[in-house]
Design a protein around this motif. Structure first.
Motif, short mmCIF file in Angstrom:
data_model
loop_
_atom_site.label_atom_id
_atom_site.label_comp_id
_atom_site.label_asym_id
_atom_site.label_seq_id
_atom_site.Cartn_x
_atom_site.Cartn_y
_atom_site.Cartn_z
N HIS A 116 -16.84 37.21 -55.02
CA HIS A 116 -17.58 36.22 -54.78
C HIS A 116 -17.23 34.96 -55.04
O HIS A 116 -17.23 33.91 -54.36
CB HIS A 116 -19.07 36.29 -54.87
CG HIS A 116 -19.70 37.41 -53.76
ND1 HIS A 116 -19.95 37.38 -52.67
CD2 HIS A 116 -20.40 38.62 -54.13
CE1 HIS A 116 -20.37 38.35 -51.96
NE2 HIS A 116 -20.82 39.11 -52.71
N HIS B 147 -16.64 43.52 -57.18
CA HIS B 147 -17.31 42.90 -55.78
C HIS B 147 -17.88 41.81 -56.36
O HIS B 147 -17.74 40.59 -55.60
CB HIS B 147 -18.19 43.93 -55.53
CG HIS B 147 -19.12 43.48 -54.17
ND1 HIS B 147 -19.11 44.13 -52.91
CD2 HIS B 147 -19.86 42.59 -54.01
CE1 HIS B 147 -20.05 43.61 -52.24
NE2 HIS B 147 -20.38 42.51 -52.83
N GLU B 148 -18.55 41.62 -57.14
CA GLU B 148 -19.43 40.38 -57.66
C GLU B 148 -18.29 39.11 -57.81
O GLU B 148 -18.54 38.07 -57.52
CB GLU B 148 -20.03 40.54 -58.82
CG GLU B 148 -21.67 41.36 -58.57
CD GLU B 148 -22.16 40.84 -57.04
OE1 GLU B 148 -22.15 39.87 -56.89
OE2 GLU B 148 -22.66 41.76 -56.44
N CYS C 70 -23.22 44.37 -49.25
CA CYS C 70 -23.48 43.34 -49.92
C CYS C 70 -24.51 42.65 -49.14
O CYS C 70 -24.91 42.55 -47.99
CB CYS C 70 -22.01 42.58 -49.39
SG CYS C 70 -21.94 40.89 -50.15
N LEU C 71 -25.32 41.79 -49.83
CA LEU C 71 -26.57 41.04 -49.46
C LEU C 71 -26.29 39.91 -48.41
O LEU C 71 -26.93 39.48 -47.65
CB LEU C 71 -27.02 40.36 -50.83
CG LEU C 71 -27.76 41.21 -51.45
CD1 LEU C 71 -28.28 40.49 -53.17
CD2 LEU C 71 -29.13 41.96 -51.09
N GLN D 192 -24.06 33.08 -53.35
CA GLN D 192 -24.85 33.85 -52.37
C GLN D 192 -26.48 33.14 -52.16
O GLN D 192 -27.05 33.42 -51.23
CB GLN D 192 -25.09 35.29 -52.74
CG GLN D 192 -23.76 36.01 -52.53
CD GLN D 192 -24.00 37.52 -52.89
OE1 GLN D 192 -24.30 37.99 -54.02
NE2 GLN D 192 -24.00 38.37 -51.74
CO CO Z 1 -21.80 40.97 -52.40
#
Ligand code: CO
Length: 188
Positions: A163, A159-160, A115-116, A66
């Protein structure tokens, strides 16, 4: 590296779909600095004053992709309650985390996920395993750890770790029936 809402990759950047590779241990100074900065982002993001001042969106986790680095590094800070309703605080700086087992039972957040890297709202349940076991090197404790995560923490870790594979939460939403409740699933 400056990590804020302007520098965090969004899902309109195809690089967010890039796969992340394992990191060599012991950590290089560069990788360690990055992971500490990611962790600091998550901590500061929930401080209203800092979030406003430094343009941080509140988060419980962030992965290196990210910020444009395709390495298996993730920082997580989660506040939850145990079975008796007592507050529990989890914080991790994980290197090469890997899910080694997952429950058949499913769980999802009733409010959906955010999510960012995702600015638009995507409504619907993101159904994941209710319990997972994760192996990783943790920079906070400085050792290899095994996390037995359930409920909210399990959701955040899944979730992480998604990524790392370039998967975003809304990929999991059933677009024909976004709010269907899978049999036996726990609503959190
Ligand atoms: Co996220």
């Amino acid at each position: 590296m400056v990590i804020n809402n302007d520098t965090i990759l969004k899902d309109n950047d195809p690089f967010i779909r890039h796969e992340s590779v394992p990191v060599e241990l012991p950590l290089s100074a560069e990788d360690e600095t990055l992971l500490r900065e990611m962790f600091q982002y998550v901590v500061d993001s929930t401080d209203e004053e800092k979030a406003e001042k430094y343009n941080l969106r509140p988060a419980v986790g962030i992965s290196a992709i990210q910020v444009g680095v395709p390495k298996q590094l993730t920082a997580v800070v989660v506040d939850d309650e145990d079975k008796n309703g007592n507050p529990v605080h989890y914080e991790y700086m994980l290197v090469n985390p890997k899910i080694i087992s997952s429950s058949v039972q499913k769980a999802y957040l009733s409010s959906g996920e955010g999510c960012l890297s995702v600015e638009e709202e995507h409504q619907g349940y993101v159904v994941r395993s209710a319990r997972i076991k994760v192996k990783a090197f943790d920079l906070i404790s400085g050792k290899n750890i095994e996390i037995r995560a359930r409920d909210y923490l399990a959701i955040v870790l899944q979730h992480e770790l998604d990524h790392f594979k370039g998967i975003l939460f809304y990929d999991h939403i059933n677009h024909d029936d976004p709010f269907s409740h899978p049999p036996g699933a726990i609503e959190i």
